[in-house]
Write an enzyme that holds these catalytic residues in place. Structure first.
Site, PDB file in Angstrom:
ATOM      1  N   HIS A 126       1.048  -9.981  -6.114  1.00  0.00           N
ATOM      2  CA  HIS A 126       1.739 -10.813  -4.807  1.00  0.00           C
ATOM      3  C   HIS A 126       2.310 -12.129  -5.249  1.00  0.00           C
ATOM      4  O   HIS A 126       2.946 -12.821  -4.528  1.00  0.00           O
ATOM      5  CB  HIS A 126       0.583 -11.059  -3.699  1.00  0.00           C
ATOM      6  CG  HIS A 126       0.411  -9.955  -3.049  1.00  0.00           C
ATOM      7  ND1 HIS A 126       1.020  -8.949  -2.723  1.00  0.00           N
ATOM      8  CD2 HIS A 126      -0.962  -9.572  -2.535  1.00  0.00           C
ATOM      9  CE1 HIS A 126       0.630  -7.931  -1.873  1.00  0.00           C
ATOM     10  NE2 HIS A 126      -0.871  -8.298  -2.032  1.00  0.00           N
ATOM     11  N   SER A 133       1.515  -9.276  10.726  1.00  0.00           N
ATOM     12  CA  SER A 133       0.811  -8.354   9.945  1.00  0.00           C
ATOM     13  C   SER A 133      -0.230  -9.396   9.408  1.00  0.00           C
ATOM     14  O   SER A 133      -1.375  -9.035   9.129  1.00  0.00           O
ATOM     15  CB  SER A 133       1.470  -7.542   9.278  1.00  0.00           C
ATOM     16  OG  SER A 133       0.632  -6.588   8.483  1.00  0.00           O
ATOM     17  N   LYS A 186      -0.332  -0.777  12.103  1.00  0.00           N
ATOM     18  CA  LYS A 186       0.613   0.066  13.041  1.00  0.00           C
ATOM     19  C   LYS A 186       1.842   0.767  12.048  1.00  0.00           C
ATOM     20  O   LYS A 186       2.327   1.633  12.584  1.00  0.00           O
ATOM     21  CB  LYS A 186       1.273  -0.966  14.028  1.00  0.00           C
ATOM     22  CG  LYS A 186       0.365  -1.271  15.276  1.00  0.00           C
ATOM     23  CD  LYS A 186       1.625  -1.841  16.469  1.00  0.00           C
ATOM     24  CE  LYS A 186       0.956  -2.027  17.453  1.00  0.00           C
ATOM     25  NZ  LYS A 186       1.661  -2.921  18.472  1.00  0.00           N
ATOM     26  N   GLY A 187       2.043   0.099  11.166  1.00  0.00           N
ATOM     27  CA  GLY A 187       3.146   0.702  10.394  1.00  0.00           C
ATOM     28  C   GLY A 187       4.406   0.777  10.961  1.00  0.00           C
ATOM     29  O   GLY A 187       5.300   1.622  10.646  1.00  0.00           O
ATOM     30  N   TYR A 190      11.084  -2.702   3.114  1.00  0.00           N
ATOM     31  CA  TYR A 190      10.232  -1.847   4.042  1.00  0.00           C
ATOM     32  C   TYR A 190      10.968  -0.883   4.903  1.00  0.00           C
ATOM     33  O   TYR A 190      10.897   0.009   5.188  1.00  0.00           O
ATOM     34  CB  TYR A 190       9.110  -2.920   4.726  1.00  0.00           C
ATOM     35  CG  TYR A 190       8.393  -2.000   5.566  1.00  0.00           C
ATOM     36  CD1 TYR A 190       7.017  -1.858   4.973  1.00  0.00           C
ATOM     37  CD2 TYR A 190       8.672  -1.863   6.836  1.00  0.00           C
ATOM     38  CE1 TYR A 190       6.020  -1.036   5.965  1.00  0.00           C
ATOM     39  CE2 TYR A 190       7.778  -1.108   7.697  1.00  0.00           C
ATOM     40  CZ  TYR A 190       6.486  -0.926   7.273  1.00  0.00           C
ATOM     41  OH  TYR A 190       5.489  -0.283   7.942  1.00  0.00           O
ATOM     42  N   ARG A 213      10.178  -7.374   3.191  1.00  0.00           N
ATOM     43  CA  ARG A 213      10.115  -7.034   4.860  1.00  0.00           C
ATOM     44  C   ARG A 213      10.479  -8.054   5.517  1.00  0.00           C
ATOM     45  O   ARG A 213      10.458  -9.248   5.506  1.00  0.00           O
ATOM     46  CB  ARG A 213       8.773  -6.682   5.191  1.00  0.00           C
ATOM     47  CG  ARG A 213       8.497  -5.784   6.382  1.00  0.00           C
ATOM     48  CD  ARG A 213       6.984  -5.421   6.581  1.00  0.00           C
ATOM     49  NE  ARG A 213       6.497  -4.879   7.755  1.00  0.00           N
ATOM     50  CZ  ARG A 213       5.580  -4.494   8.129  1.00  0.00           C
ATOM     51  NH1 ARG A 213       4.360  -4.813   7.523  1.00  0.00           N
ATOM     52  NH2 ARG A 213       5.390  -3.648   9.479  1.00  0.00           N
ATOM     53  N   THR A 250       0.926  -1.083   0.029  1.00  0.00           N
ATOM     54  CA  THR A 250      -0.066  -0.074   0.008  1.00  0.00           C
ATOM     55  C   THR A 250       1.015   1.256  -0.073  1.00  0.00           C
ATOM     56  O   THR A 250       0.637   2.392  -0.868  1.00  0.00           O
ATOM     57  CB  THR A 250      -0.880  -0.119   1.303  1.00  0.00           C
ATOM     58  OG1 THR A 250      -1.711  -1.217   1.451  1.00  0.00           O
ATOM     59  CG2 THR A 250      -1.741   1.204   1.372  1.00  0.00           C
TER      60      THR A 250
HETATM   61  P1  PAP Z   1      -1.390  -6.177   1.337  1.00  0.00           P
HETATM   62  O1  PAP Z   1      -0.410  -7.187   1.156  1.00  0.00           O
HETATM   63  O2  PAP Z   1      -2.710  -6.327   1.855  1.00  0.00           O
HETATM   64  O3  PAP Z   1      -1.379  -5.257   0.113  1.00  0.00           O
HETATM   65  P2  PAP Z   1       0.581  -4.235   2.494  1.00  0.00           P
HETATM   66  O4  PAP Z   1       0.155  -2.866   2.159  1.00  0.00           O
HETATM   67  O5  PAP Z   1       1.629  -5.116   1.774  1.00  0.00           O
HETATM   68  O6  PAP Z   1      -0.747  -5.207   2.537  1.00  0.00           O
HETATM   69  O7  PAP Z   1       1.249  -4.197   4.013  1.00  0.00           O
HETATM   70  C1  PAP Z   1       0.394  -3.846   5.197  1.00  0.00           C
HETATM   71  C2  PAP Z   1       1.337  -3.273   6.148  1.00  0.00           C
HETATM   72  O8  PAP Z   1       1.867  -2.122   5.626  1.00  0.00           O
HETATM   73  C3  PAP Z   1       0.647  -2.910   7.481  1.00  0.00           C
HETATM   74  O9  PAP Z   1       1.492  -3.225   8.583  1.00  0.00           O
HETATM   75  P3  PAP Z   1       1.352  -3.567   9.986  1.00  0.00           P
HETATM   76  O10 PAP Z   1       0.106  -4.869  10.046  1.00  0.00           O
HETATM   77  O11 PAP Z   1       2.657  -4.170  10.515  1.00  0.00           O
HETATM   78  O12 PAP Z   1       1.061  -2.357  10.838  1.00  0.00           O
HETATM   79  C4  PAP Z   1       0.374  -1.532   7.399  1.00  0.00           C
HETATM   80  O13 PAP Z   1       0.058  -0.727   8.590  1.00  0.00           O
HETATM   81  C5  PAP Z   1       1.708  -1.029   6.694  1.00  0.00           C
HETATM   82  N1  PAP Z   1       1.431   0.118   6.063  1.00  0.00           N
HETATM   83  C6  PAP Z   1       0.469   0.577   5.268  1.00  0.00           C
HETATM   84  N2  PAP Z   1       0.709   1.980   4.834  1.00  0.00           N
HETATM   85  C7  PAP Z   1       2.090   2.308   5.266  1.00  0.00           C
HETATM   86  C8  PAP Z   1       2.913   3.608   5.199  1.00  0.00           C
HETATM   87  N3  PAP Z   1       2.263   4.598   4.685  1.00  0.00           N
HETATM   88  N4  PAP Z   1       3.975   3.519   5.781  1.00  0.00           N
HETATM   89  C9  PAP Z   1       4.386   2.361   6.577  1.00  0.00           C
HETATM   90  N5  PAP Z   1       3.619   1.358   6.807  1.00  0.00           N
HETATM   91  C10 PAP Z   1       2.317   1.225   6.000  1.00  0.00           C
END
Ligand code: PAP
Length: 333
Positions: free
Chosen positions: A139, A167, A296-297, A225, A159, A83
Site C-alpha cells: 500500500h 470504504s 458492497k463492491g 477499479y 479508484r 483483494t
Molecule cells: P484493502 O486495502 O484492505 O486490501 P481492498 O481489497 O483494496 O482493501 O478494497 C476493498 C474494497 O474492494 C471493498 O469496497 P467497498 O467497501 O466499497 O465495498 C470491497 O467490497 C471491494 N471488493 C472486494 N472484492 C471485490 C471484488 N471481487 N469485486 C469488486 N469489489 C471487490
C-alpha cells in the site's frame, strides 16, 4: 567499507537492526504527527502518513528486501480493489495449475496469494524460498519503496477517491480500538481532504504511480477499479500479457477469461466459506475479519454518504492535484 568492520557477521547484523530501531525511535520523536484513522497517530515520513509500525517496516524493507527481476508487485492505496486484483492476478498467472471447479482460491482465499510488504517481519521473513515469479502487495507510495524494487513489474489499481474514502472509513472504524473516540465521517472527510490517512495523501499516492507508469509503461500497468468493473475480461487479457503469459487462441476458445472473471467476482469471492469466517493476519500490523474485505463492491456508493458540497470539494482537490497530468478519477456514472 563496512560500517562495522571489526564485528563478526551476526553481531554486525544485530547492530544493523538495532540501528534501524534507534532511527525509528528518533523519527517518532521528530516527524510531524497527525490523527490516525485506526491508530492514535500517523507520522509524515518523506511526504506520506504512516502508522508507527508501517514506518518501522518501511525502514527494514529498505535494508533487508532483496528484489528479483521477475517479481510482480500489486500496489494500491487502501480500499482501491487490492483483494480483487490479488484474485485476478493470481488466477490469471496460475491458470495452468488449478481447475476452476477446485481452485486454490476456494480453499485459501485471495489474501495469502500476495504477502503484504508493509506488514512483514524483516529480517525474519524469508522470501528466497518462494517460487518465481514472486507476488507481493504493497500500500506504500512508489517513492517510499526501495529502489531495487523497480527491477520488477507493478500493477497499480486506483479508484474514485470518494468510494475509497467511504470504504476506508467503514473499514478503519471497525478496526479502531474501543478506547479511542469514534472517528466521525465528517472528521474522516476533513482528514482525507488534508491528505491525512494511512499511506496518504491519496492524491500524491496515485500520482507517484501515475508518473512512474508514464516513465516506464512496460514496468507499471496502471488500472482503475471502475475499468475492471466495466470490462473485466479486457483487464484479464491485459494482466495476462503484462505478466508475460498472454492468453492463447485455444484458451480464448475454451472461455478461460470468462472463468477467471467468474471465479474472482465479488459475489463468488464473498460467498466462499473461506472468506466468510475467521480472521486474516497481516504480521503484527493488523487482524481483519475476512468478511470485512467484501462489503458492497460497487461504484458510487459514496452518493449514499457524502453531501453535494463534500462531492464538489473532493472534485476540486482532484482537479488541482491532477491538473496537467492526463489522469482523471472523476466519476462518470
Ligand atoms: P484493502 O486495502 O484492505 O486490501 P481492498 O481489497 O483494496 O482493501 O478494497 C476493498 C474494497 O474492494 C471493498 O469496497 P467497498 O467497501 O466499497 O465495498 C470491497 O467490497 C471491494 N471488493 C472486494 N472484492 C471485490 C471484488 N471481487 N469485486 C469488486 N469489489 C471487490
Amino acid at each position: 567499507m563496512s560500517s562495522f568492520p571489526s564485528l563478526p557477521e551476526s553481531e554486525q547484523e544485530d547492530a544493523k537492526y538495532q540501528n534501524i530501531c534507534n532511527n525509528h525511535k528518533h523519527l517518532l520523536e521528530t516527524l510531524p504527527k497527525a490523527n490516525g484513522w485506526r491508530n492514535p497517530h500517523l507520522y509524515n515520513y518523506n511526504g506520506f502518513w504512516l502508522n508507527p509500525l508501517v514506518l518501522k517496516t518501511n525502514l527494514l524493507l529498505h535494508t533487508y528486501f532483496k528484489s528479483h527481476p521477475t517479481d510482480i508487485f500489486l500496489a494500491s492505496f487502501m480500499k482501491s480493489g487490492t483483494t480483487w486484483l490479488k484474485a485476478l492476478m493470481f488466477s490469471t498467472l496460475n491458470r495452468h495449475r488449478y481447475t476452476f471447479s477446485d481452485h486454490y482460491l476456494h480453499k485459501h482465499g485471495p489474501q495469502s496469494t500476495f504477502p503484504l510488504l508493509d506488514a512483514e517481519s524483516y529480517p525474519i521473513t524469508d522470501f528466497t524460498t518462494f517460487s518465481h515469479p514472486r507476488l507481493f502487495a504493497t500500500h506504500s507510495a512508489h517513492t517510499l519503496l526501495p529502489p531495487c524494487i523497480s527491477s520488477g513489474k507493478f500493477v497499480y489499481v486506483c479508484r474514485d477517491p470518494k468510494d475509497v474514502l467511504i470504504s476506508k472509513w467503514m473499514f478503519m472504524s471497525k478496526l479502531r480500538p474501543k478506547d479511542l473516540p469514534l472517528l466521525s465521517l465528517d472528521e474522516a472527510f476533513e482528514l482525507f481532504c488534508l491528505g491525512v490517512s494511512e499511506f496518504g495523501p491519496f492524491w500524491e499516492h496515485v500520482m507517484s504511480y501515475w508518473r512512474a507508469s508514464l516513465e516506464s509503461p512496460e514496468k507499471i500497468l496502471f488500472l482503475k477499479y471502475e475499468e475492471v468493473k466495466k470490462q473485466p475480461e479486457v483487464v484479464v487479457r491485459k494482466l495476462a500479457a503484462f505478466m508475460g503469459k498472454p492468453l492463447t487462441v485455444e484458451e480464448e476458445k475454451k472461455g478461460v477469461v470468462r472463468e477467471i472473471v467468474k471465479l474472482c467476482s465479488f459475489e463468488s469471492l464473498r460467498n466462499l466459506e473461506v472468506n466468510k469466517k475467521g480472521v486474516e493476519k497481516f504480521g503484527k500490523l493488523l487482524e481483519v475479519e475476512k468478511q470485512d474485505f467484501f462489503r458492497k463492491g460497487e461504484i458510487g456508493d459514496w452518493k449514499n454518504y457524502l453531501s453535494e458540497e463534500m462531492n464538489e470539494r473532493i472534485d476540486g482537490i482532484m482537479d488541482d492535484k491532477f491538473r496537467g497530468s492526463g489522469l482523471s478519477l472523476r466519476a462518470t456514472v
